[in-house]
Design a protein around this motif. Structure first.
Motif, PDB file in Angstrom:
ATOM      1  N   LEU A  90       0.828  -1.203   0.000  1.00 54.95           N
ATOM      2  CA  LEU A  90       0.000   0.000   0.000  1.00 54.95           C
ATOM      3  C   LEU A  90       0.866   1.259   0.000  1.00 54.95           C
ATOM      4  O   LEU A  90       0.706   2.137  -0.850  1.00 54.95           O
ATOM      5  CB  LEU A  90      -0.912  -0.003   1.235  1.00 54.95           C
ATOM      6  N   MET A  91       1.805   1.328   0.924  1.00 52.51           N
ATOM      7  CA  MET A  91       2.595   2.541   1.105  1.00 52.51           C
ATOM      8  C   MET A  91       3.537   2.807  -0.068  1.00 52.51           C
ATOM      9  O   MET A  91       3.763   3.961  -0.434  1.00 52.51           O
ATOM     10  CB  MET A  91       3.379   2.469   2.412  1.00 52.51           C
ATOM     11  N   GLN A  92       4.074   1.770  -0.661  1.00 54.30           N
ATOM     12  CA  GLN A  92       4.995   1.979  -1.771  1.00 54.30           C
ATOM     13  C   GLN A  92       4.260   2.365  -3.055  1.00 54.30           C
ATOM     14  O   GLN A  92       4.891   2.693  -4.053  1.00 54.30           O
ATOM     15  CB  GLN A  92       5.892   0.766  -1.954  1.00 54.30           C
ATOM     16  N   GLY A  93       2.940   2.364  -3.012  1.00 57.25           N
ATOM     17  CA  GLY A  93       2.156   2.871  -4.123  1.00 57.25           C
ATOM     18  C   GLY A  93       2.129   4.394  -4.164  1.00 57.25           C
ATOM     19  O   GLY A  93       1.692   4.991  -5.148  1.00 57.25           O
ATOM     20  N   PHE A  94       2.600   5.033  -3.113  1.00 56.37           N
ATOM     21  CA  PHE A  94       2.661   6.494  -3.067  1.00 56.37           C
ATOM     22  C   PHE A  94       4.018   6.958  -3.608  1.00 56.37           C
ATOM     23  O   PHE A  94       5.044   6.345  -3.319  1.00 56.37           O
ATOM     24  CB  PHE A  94       2.493   7.006  -1.631  1.00 56.37           C
ATOM     25  N   PRO A  95       4.038   8.052  -4.375  1.00 55.33           N
ATOM     26  CA  PRO A  95       5.294   8.542  -4.949  1.00 55.33           C
ATOM     27  C   PRO A  95       6.363   8.820  -3.884  1.00 55.33           C
ATOM     28  O   PRO A  95       6.084   9.459  -2.874  1.00 55.33           O
ATOM     29  CB  PRO A  95       4.887   9.845  -5.649  1.00 55.33           C
ATOM     30  N   ASP A  96       7.551   8.307  -4.126  1.00 53.20           N
ATOM     31  CA  ASP A  96       8.734   8.526  -3.271  1.00 53.20           C
ATOM     32  C   ASP A  96       8.562   8.052  -1.831  1.00 53.20           C
ATOM     33  O   ASP A  96       9.301   8.493  -0.941  1.00 53.20           O
ATOM     34  CB  ASP A  96       9.166   9.997  -3.263  1.00 53.20           C
ATOM     35  N   CYS A  97       7.615   7.181  -1.559  1.00 49.38           N
ATOM     36  CA  CYS A  97       7.409   6.660  -0.209  1.00 49.38           C
ATOM     37  C   CYS A  97       8.255   5.406  -0.039  1.00 49.38           C
ATOM     38  O   CYS A  97       8.306   4.552  -0.919  1.00 49.38           O
ATOM     39  CB  CYS A  97       5.929   6.351   0.016  1.00 49.38           C
ATOM     40  N   TYR A  98       8.932   5.311   1.080  1.00 56.44           N
ATOM     41  CA  TYR A  98       9.819   4.176   1.337  1.00 56.44           C
ATOM     42  C   TYR A  98       9.718   3.760   2.796  1.00 56.44           C
ATOM     43  O   TYR A  98       9.279   4.539   3.647  1.00 56.44           O
ATOM     44  CB  TYR A  98      11.266   4.534   0.983  1.00 56.44           C
ATOM     45  N   SER A  99      10.108   2.529   3.075  1.00 59.36           N
ATOM     46  CA  SER A  99      10.082   2.044   4.458  1.00 59.36           C
ATOM     47  C   SER A  99      11.499   1.961   4.995  1.00 59.36           C
ATOM     48  O   SER A  99      12.464   1.822   4.233  1.00 59.36           O
ATOM     49  CB  SER A  99       9.418   0.666   4.531  1.00 59.36           C
ATOM     50  N   GLU A 100      11.585   2.042   6.308  1.00 59.18           N
ATOM     51  CA  GLU A 100      12.865   1.874   6.988  1.00 59.18           C
ATOM     52  C   GLU A 100      12.599   1.436   8.419  1.00 59.18           C
ATOM     53  O   GLU A 100      11.508   1.655   8.952  1.00 59.18           O
ATOM     54  CB  GLU A 100      13.689   3.157   6.957  1.00 59.18           C
ATOM     55  N   GLU A 101      13.608   0.826   9.016  1.00 54.09           N
ATOM     56  CA  GLU A 101      13.471   0.461  10.425  1.00 54.09           C
ATOM     57  C   GLU A 101      13.445   1.730  11.252  1.00 54.09           C
ATOM     58  O   GLU A 101      14.162   2.682  10.966  1.00 54.09           O
ATOM     59  CB  GLU A 101      14.634  -0.432  10.851  1.00 54.09           C
ATOM     60  N   ALA A 102      12.601   1.737  12.260  1.00 57.52           N
ATOM     61  CA  ALA A 102      12.512   2.861  13.186  1.00 57.52           C
ATOM     62  C   ALA A 102      13.123   2.430  14.513  1.00 57.52           C
ATOM     63  O   ALA A 102      13.604   1.300  14.640  1.00 57.52           O
ATOM     64  CB  ALA A 102      11.051   3.268  13.361  1.00 57.52           C
ATOM     65  N   THR A 133      -3.679   7.195   3.118  1.00 51.12           N
ATOM     66  CA  THR A 133      -3.610   8.075   1.946  1.00 51.12           C
ATOM     67  C   THR A 133      -3.661   9.532   2.392  1.00 51.12           C
ATOM     68  O   THR A 133      -2.863  10.361   1.932  1.00 51.12           O
ATOM     69  CB  THR A 133      -4.767   7.768   0.971  1.00 51.12           C
ATOM     70  N   ASP A 134      -4.563   9.839   3.303  1.00 52.72           N
ATOM     71  CA  ASP A 134      -4.650  11.202   3.843  1.00 52.72           C
ATOM     72  C   ASP A 134      -3.353  11.593   4.539  1.00 52.72           C
ATOM     73  O   ASP A 134      -2.865  12.713   4.380  1.00 52.72           O
ATOM     74  CB  ASP A 134      -5.825  11.334   4.814  1.00 52.72           C
ATOM     75  N   SER A 135      -2.784  10.683   5.311  1.00 51.15           N
ATOM     76  CA  SER A 135      -1.537  10.951   6.012  1.00 51.15           C
ATOM     77  C   SER A 135      -0.418  11.258   5.022  1.00 51.15           C
ATOM     78  O   SER A 135       0.345  12.212   5.204  1.00 51.15           O
ATOM     79  CB  SER A 135      -1.154   9.753   6.894  1.00 51.15           C
ATOM     80  N   TYR A 136      -0.344  10.459   3.972  1.00 46.76           N
ATOM     81  CA  TYR A 136       0.679  10.698   2.954  1.00 46.76           C
ATOM     82  C   TYR A 136       0.505  12.103   2.374  1.00 46.76           C
ATOM     83  O   TYR A 136       1.468  12.860   2.245  1.00 46.76           O
ATOM     84  CB  TYR A 136       0.605   9.649   1.837  1.00 46.76           C
ATOM     85  N   CYS A 137      -0.724  12.450   2.017  1.00 47.42           N
ATOM     86  CA  CYS A 137      -0.977  13.745   1.393  1.00 47.42           C
ATOM     87  C   CYS A 137      -0.674  14.916   2.322  1.00 47.42           C
ATOM     88  O   CYS A 137      -0.277  15.990   1.869  1.00 47.42           O
ATOM     89  CB  CYS A 137      -2.403  13.808   0.861  1.00 47.42           C
ATOM     90  N   ARG A 146      -0.353  15.800  -5.063  1.00 51.27           N
ATOM     91  CA  ARG A 146      -1.296  15.951  -6.184  1.00 51.27           C
ATOM     92  C   ARG A 146      -1.324  14.723  -7.088  1.00 51.27           C
ATOM     93  O   ARG A 146      -2.281  14.521  -7.827  1.00 51.27           O
ATOM     94  CB  ARG A 146      -0.946  17.191  -7.003  1.00 51.27           C
ATOM     95  N   GLN A 147      -0.310  13.886  -7.031  1.00 47.93           N
ATOM     96  CA  GLN A 147      -0.249  12.682  -7.860  1.00 47.93           C
ATOM     97  C   GLN A 147      -1.077  11.525  -7.300  1.00 47.93           C
ATOM     98  O   GLN A 147      -1.228  10.494  -7.935  1.00 47.93           O
ATOM     99  CB  GLN A 147       1.203  12.231  -8.016  1.00 47.93           C
ATOM    100  N   VAL A 148      -1.601  11.708  -6.091  1.00 42.91           N
ATOM    101  CA  VAL A 148      -2.314  10.630  -5.404  1.00 42.91           C
ATOM    102  C   VAL A 148      -3.815  10.815  -5.516  1.00 42.91           C
ATOM    103  O   VAL A 148      -4.338  11.913  -5.261  1.00 42.91           O
ATOM    104  CB  VAL A 148      -1.891  10.596  -3.913  1.00 42.91           C
ATOM    105  N   SER A 149      -4.503   9.764  -5.906  1.00 41.10           N
ATOM    106  CA  SER A 149      -5.972   9.787  -5.951  1.00 41.10           C
ATOM    107  C   SER A 149      -6.495   9.638  -4.527  1.00 41.10           C
ATOM    108  O   SER A 149      -6.123   8.697  -3.830  1.00 41.10           O
ATOM    109  CB  SER A 149      -6.510   8.639  -6.795  1.00 41.10           C
ATOM    110  N   ARG A 150      -7.348  10.566  -4.151  1.00 39.44           N
ATOM    111  CA  ARG A 150      -7.951  10.489  -2.818  1.00 39.44           C
ATOM    112  C   ARG A 150      -9.421  10.154  -2.967  1.00 39.44           C
ATOM    113  O   ARG A 150     -10.080  10.614  -3.883  1.00 39.44           O
ATOM    114  CB  ARG A 150      -7.781  11.821  -2.083  1.00 39.44           C
TER     115      ARG A 150
END
Length: 123
Positions: free
Chosen positions: A18-30, A103-107, A116-120
């Protein structure tokens, strides 16, 4: 030192997809768990498991923070950040709703051009 529980692979895969479907979104260990970021801003943070439940935090509009706080479980307000709320992920989690919240959080966290590239979902 107690060992932290491992995040179930299926849960991690589902959120990562789900998260990697957002532009430039990546995961990392916290410091604990996994977080997803856009540029240097945290979009979501998955952690927990000590009590058998995992929690995910995300960003929300200020007026929504109060609403989440009053809804009660599975929602909660985080102890940090004025716009950070969360949800306990359980067997009955509504994934369509969680997708909308993330999705809202990403935006909220992404630069305007990326958001703006994300469909809400329409309200």
């Amino acid at each position: 030192m107690t060992e932290r529980p491992e995040i179930p692979a299926a849960l991690l895969r589902r959120l990562d997809q789900l998260m990697q479907g957002f532009p430039d979104c990546y995961s990392e260990e916290a410091w604990v768990g996994i977080r997803w970021r856009v540029r240097n801003a945290t979009v979501a943070h998955l952690f927990g498991g000590e009590d058998g439940r995992f929690r995910i935090t995300f960003r929300a509009e200020p007026e929504e923070v109060t609403a989440f706080e009053h809804l009660g479980p599975p929602y909660f307000r985080a102890d940090w950040g004025s716009n950070v709320v969360g949800m306990t992920i359980e067997r009955g989690t509504d994934w369509a709703e969680l997708t909308e919240l993330l999705t809202d959080s990403y935006c909220l966290q992404a630069p305007a051009g990326l958001a703006r590239q994300v469909s809400r979902p329409s309200v």
